[in-house]
Design an enzyme around this catalytic site. Structure first.
Site, short mmCIF file in Angstrom:
data_model
loop_
_atom_site.label_atom_id
_atom_site.label_comp_id
_atom_site.label_asym_id
_atom_site.label_seq_id
_atom_site.Cartn_x
_atom_site.Cartn_y
_atom_site.Cartn_z
CG ASN A 208 -3.63 9.84 12.42
OD1 ASN A 208 -3.73 10.80 11.65
ND2 ASN A 208 -2.66 8.94 12.32
CB THR B 81 -3.96 14.58 15.77
OG1 THR B 81 -4.10 13.71 14.64
CG2 THR B 81 -4.24 13.82 17.04
CD GLU B 82 -4.92 21.50 14.80
OE1 GLU B 82 -3.92 22.16 15.14
OE2 GLU B 82 -6.08 21.81 15.11
CB ALA C 162 3.46 13.20 13.78
CG ASN C 163 5.08 12.86 18.20
OD1 ASN C 163 4.66 11.74 18.49
ND2 ASN C 163 6.24 13.06 17.60
N GLY D 287 -7.31 5.37 15.11
CA GLY D 287 -6.14 5.33 14.24
C GLY D 287 -5.52 3.95 14.28
CG ASP E 148 -0.77 -1.37 15.40
OD1 ASP E 148 -1.83 -1.45 16.05
OD2 ASP E 148 -0.37 -2.26 14.64
N GLY E 149 0.45 3.08 15.25
CA GLY E 149 1.32 4.24 15.49
C GLY E 149 0.60 5.28 16.35
CD GLU F 2 6.93 6.52 15.03
OE1 GLU F 2 7.93 7.22 14.83
OE2 GLU F 2 5.83 6.74 14.48
C1 1PX Z 1 4.26 -14.33 1.86
C2 1PX Z 1 3.35 -13.62 2.81
C3 1PX Z 1 4.04 -13.33 4.07
C4 1PX Z 1 3.18 -12.58 5.03
C5 1PX Z 1 3.89 -12.39 6.32
C6 1PX Z 1 3.06 -11.59 7.21
C7 1PX Z 1 3.67 -11.43 8.56
C8 1PX Z 1 2.90 -10.37 9.24
C9 1PX Z 1 3.31 -10.15 10.65
C10 1PX Z 1 2.71 -8.86 11.04
C11 1PX Z 1 3.15 -8.41 12.35
C12 1PX Z 1 2.57 -7.05 12.57
C13 1PX Z 1 3.10 -6.43 13.78
C14 1PX Z 1 2.58 -5.05 13.89
C15 1PX Z 1 3.28 -4.00 13.65
C16 1PX Z 1 2.71 -2.61 13.74
O1 1PX Z 1 2.90 -2.13 15.04
C17 1PX Z 1 3.41 -1.74 12.74
C18 1PX Z 1 2.80 -0.35 12.72
O2 1PX Z 1 1.46 -0.43 12.32
P1 1PX Z 1 0.63 0.85 11.79
O3 1PX Z 1 1.17 1.24 10.45
O4 1PX Z 1 -0.80 0.41 11.75
O5 1PX Z 1 0.83 1.97 12.75
N1 1PX Z 1 3.26 -2.34 11.43
C19 1PX Z 1 4.30 -2.78 10.74
O6 1PX Z 1 5.44 -2.63 11.07
C20 1PX Z 1 3.96 -3.46 9.44
C21 1PX Z 1 4.55 -4.79 9.35
C22 1PX Z 1 3.94 -5.48 8.17
C23 1PX Z 1 4.87 -6.35 7.52
C24 1PX Z 1 4.27 -6.96 6.31
C25 1PX Z 1 5.28 -7.81 5.66
C26 1PX Z 1 4.78 -8.40 4.40
C27 1PX Z 1 5.81 -9.32 3.88
C28 1PX Z 1 5.53 -9.77 2.52
C29 1PX Z 1 6.66 -10.65 2.04
C30 1PX Z 1 6.31 -11.18 0.74
C31 1PX Z 1 7.33 -12.05 0.11
C32 1PX Z 1 6.81 -12.47 -1.21
C33 1PX Z 1 7.89 -12.93 -2.11
C34 1PX Z 1 7.42 -13.22 -3.45
N1 ADP Z 2 -2.64 14.89 12.20
C1 ADP Z 2 -1.58 14.15 11.91
N2 ADP Z 2 -0.79 14.42 10.85
C2 ADP Z 2 0.25 13.64 10.53
N3 ADP Z 2 0.62 12.55 11.24
C3 ADP Z 2 -0.12 12.21 12.30
C4 ADP Z 2 -1.25 12.99 12.69
N4 ADP Z 2 -1.81 12.42 13.79
C5 ADP Z 2 -1.04 11.34 14.08
N5 ADP Z 2 -0.03 11.21 13.20
C6 ADP Z 2 1.00 10.17 13.12
O1 ADP Z 2 0.69 9.29 12.06
C7 ADP Z 2 1.38 8.07 12.24
C8 ADP Z 2 0.59 6.91 11.71
O2 ADP Z 2 -0.62 6.85 12.33
P1 ADP Z 2 -1.55 5.56 12.42
O3 ADP Z 2 -2.87 6.06 12.90
O4 ADP Z 2 -0.90 4.53 13.19
O5 ADP Z 2 -1.73 5.12 10.89
P2 ADP Z 2 -1.06 3.91 10.07
O6 ADP Z 2 -1.58 2.67 10.68
O7 ADP Z 2 -1.57 4.10 8.69
O8 ADP Z 2 0.42 4.02 10.17
C9 ADP Z 2 1.62 7.94 13.74
O9 ADP Z 2 2.97 7.82 13.95
C10 ADP Z 2 1.10 9.25 14.32
O10 ADP Z 2 2.03 9.78 15.23
#
Ligand code: 1PX
Ligand code: ADP
Ligand code: CA
Length: 563
Positions: free
Chosen positions: A155, A187-188, A190-191, A213, A215-216, A525
């Site tokens: 990605n 990839t070109e 999403a999906n 890439g 988690d997405g 997602e």
């Molecule tokens: C005050 C600091 C608090 C830090 C709390 C951190 C909790 C982090 C738990 C992370 C669990 C991650 C689970 C993974 C999810 C991923 O599948 C999923 C997709 O990832 P991708 O974009 O790479 O494709 N990622 C997510 O949904 C991102 C979740 C991240 C959440 C970060 C939340 C930050 C919260 C900050 C609160 C701050 C309060 C401060 C008030 C002054």
């Molecule tokens: N070529 C592309 N253009 C746009 N979106 C894409 C492409 N390839 C993959 N994606 C989508 O991008 C999203 C985010 O990808 P990911 O690699 O998990 O990055 P991030 O961690 O920054 O969210 C995924 O949902 C995936 O389906």
């Protein structure tokens, strides 16, 4: 995988010679388990005053054969001044022995990072050199778990848009050194990867898939592979009670995303070189996957975070800020934290049997985890204590109603750089269960304390407003049916005023208010429904990983030179 056995008692040597390493004579030995070299010019010395040791050889190194990446005869290009052309000449002309071979192998460095190290050994003649290269290659060829052909999806827009560069600069050279051939698809859209896997890819040609890439992107590839496997086996994934067929191909993750928790929680770091080396050595880590249905229609699979309320709202807000890259989650996190919304609903769940532990266990899932190695039957059968029945659905369901800031489920720890122990620190990668975390309505201050504990050693579940359960299945129903905003407004006063204030509450960060619905964040997602049924499928997929190794494995490297 367990730490390899100590080098004694010695296995029968396949080859043993005196070779030169950096101008010093070394005794080099190859067995079916280890390549070792020992400096014979250094006298064995007694560890002075030590109660432990009689004699310990200095300068001994042991590399497990299963951690050798490659071996090749060493030649170095250098200019031939006479003819002005480049020629092949032996690696180090100063070395008294003109023939040499180089062994590349895995070296462990702190924080679970692996590096590719090299040793070049010089021989008195070419025949001996070739004999060594051949003997080591023969041992490597016996490692049939190693992949030879991989299908790579990149990605280019994940994380900080560095996926392509990371692959080309850090990963492709390692694959080529290990003689792994690859087909690469950038990839070109999403999906693109999901659809290619689902319908087009000739999977028989490959020994594994690689995802470059976040988690997405991993989720896309996992969906493509699981759907393809079910379709090829005639399994209908719309049926929530189907037994799904485990996928044959392993998936390797080269982290290049925003959270990278699937990689971090299965390897112990988000380092591309480490991931590439786990692929090369052919590691295999089974993983649980949750299936999510809405009224008997399949919605999605999840391996990391399935979060309603806080994490759903963070994701919804962050999608508008994709251009910010990984920082979008922090900005949306603060915004969502300040809005402090809670949601009402009912959770029903089927608890896991006690032999798989609890979400508050001190023992965490590590490489070779005993709980994940329990036979599948022991993990999957739920024994209803009262009825003695073995069925999963026999009256064992528990029901909880309430007002929640967050409802999270994770079938693995979700450890990531933001939270090194993760959302569910004791969850197991492959035990057939998920940890369900319910954060009830509480003050902002208490919620902040709970969030902060994700980043330090304190127990984030040790609050009266947090409940955790280890489950095999669960259902969630929001208090109001999907799309029933009238009810929400009636509840809040039922008038035009209510509609007005409800709208303000949505935007007003200082207001603690209840809206009808949040959304589910499913591995990054948004799910289209709030009412869902979730079931954990034990070990449905496999990764090129081994789980997080215990610290001691890399704190006591096989190089024993310092002893
Ligand atoms: C005050 C600091 C608090 C830090 C709390 C951190 C909790 C982090 C738990 C992370 C669990 C991650 C689970 C993974 C999810 C991923 O599948 C999923 C997709 O990832 P991708 O974009 O790479 O494709 N990622 C997510 O949904 C991102 C979740 C991240 C959440 C970060 C939340 C930050 C919260 C900050 C609160 C701050 C309060 C401060 C008030 C002054
Ligand atoms: N070529 C592309 N253009 C746009 N979106 C894409 C492409 N390839 C993959 N994606 C989508 O991008 C999203 C985010 O990808 P990911 O690699 O998990 O990055 P991030 O961690 O920054 O969210 C995924 O949902 C995936 O389906
Ligand atoms: Ca699990």
């Amino acid at each position: 995988m367990d730490k390899p056995p100590p080098p004694k008692p010695p296995l029968l040597p396949l080859l043993c010679s005196q070779l030169s390493l950096q101008h010093r004579v070394n005794e080099v030995t190859l067995t079916s388990a280890f390549l070792s070299w020992r400096d014979v010019e250094t006298r064995p010395k007694r560890t002075s005053g030590s109660i432990y040791g009689p004699l310990k050889a200095a300068g001994s190194h042991y590399v497990p054969v299963c951690e050798i990446i490659s071996v090749q005869e060493t030649e170095e290009d250098c200019p031939n001044t006479d003819v002005g052309k480049w020629q092949k000449v032996p690696h180090n002309p100063a070395e008294s022995n003109q023939h040499a071979f180089t062994v590349s192998y895995v070296e462990r460095t702190p924080k679970h990072r692996w590096r590719c190290s090299e040793v070049t050994l010089h021989c008195t003649d070419r025949t001996l050199c070739l004999q060594w290269v051949q003997a080591i290659r023969e041992q490597l060829s016996l490692l049939t778990i190693r992949p030879k052909r991989l299908l790579v999806y990149i990605n280019p827009y994940g994380g900080k848009h560095r996926g392509k560069r990371i692959y080309e600069q850090k990963v492709a050279p390692i694959f080529s050194r290990a003689s792994i051939s690859t087909d690469v698809i950038v990839t070109e859209r999403a999906n693109h990867a999901r659809d290619h896997l689902k319908t087009e890819a000739d999977l028989k040609k490959y020994d594994g898939l690689v995802c470059v890439g976040g988690d997405g992107m991993f989720s896309e590839i996992m969906h493509g592979l699981i759907s393809r496997t079910q379709r090829d086996s005639g399994v209908d994934q719309d049926r929530s009670d189907e037994t799904l067929i485990p996928c044959g191909l392993r998936i390797g993750i080269i982290p290049a995303g925003s959270t990278d928790c699937v990689c971090y929680a299965t390897v112990g770091s988000n380092d591309p070189v480490t991931s590439a080396l786990h692929i090369v050595v052919g590691d295999s880590q089974p993983m649980d996957v949750c299936s999510i249905h809405h009224n008997n229609t399949f919605l999605r699979y999840s391996v990391s975070l399935l979060g309603y309320g806080f994490y759903g709202d963070v994701l919804t807000d962050s999608e508008r800020k994709r251009w910010m890259g990984p920082a979008r989650y922090d900005i949306s996190g603060v915004k969502t934290f300040l809005s402090h919304r809670y949601y009402e609903g009912t959770i029903s769940f089927l608890p896991a049997d006690e032999n798989v532990g609890t979400p508050r266990d001190k023992l965490q899932c590590r490489a070779g985890c005993n709980i994940c190695r329990l036979p599948t039957a022991d993990k999957q059968v739920y024994k209803d204590k009262e009825s003695g029945s073995d069925t999963e659905t026999d009256g064992a369901w528990q029901v909880i109603r309430g007002k929640f800031l967050a409802i999270n489920a994770a079938c693995m720890s979700c450890a990531c750089p933001r939270s090194p122990k993760g959302l569910a620190p004791s969850a197991h990668l492959a035990d057939g269960t998920a940890d369900l975390i319910l954060v009830r309505k509480c003050t902002r201050f208490d919620f902040l304390r709970h969030l902060l504990r994700h980043t330090n050693k304190d127990d984030q579940f040790d609050h009266p407003f947090v409940e955790v359960y280890r489950v095999r299945q669960f259902r969630f129903t929001p208090r109001y049916e999907d799309g029933d905003s009238e009810l929400e407004l009636r509840e809040a006063g039922g008038s035009g005023h209510a509609r007005f204030f409800s709208q303000i509450c949505r935007e007003h960060p200082a207001c603690t208010c209840s809206l009808a619905h949040s959304s589910w964040n499913c591995d990054g997602e948004i799910l289209p429904h709030a009412a869902i049924q979730v079931r954990v499928h034990c070990q449905l997929i496999k990764l090129f990983a081994r789980g997080i190794e215990e610290q001691s494995v890399f704190e006591e490297p096989y190089a024993l030179g310092a002893m």
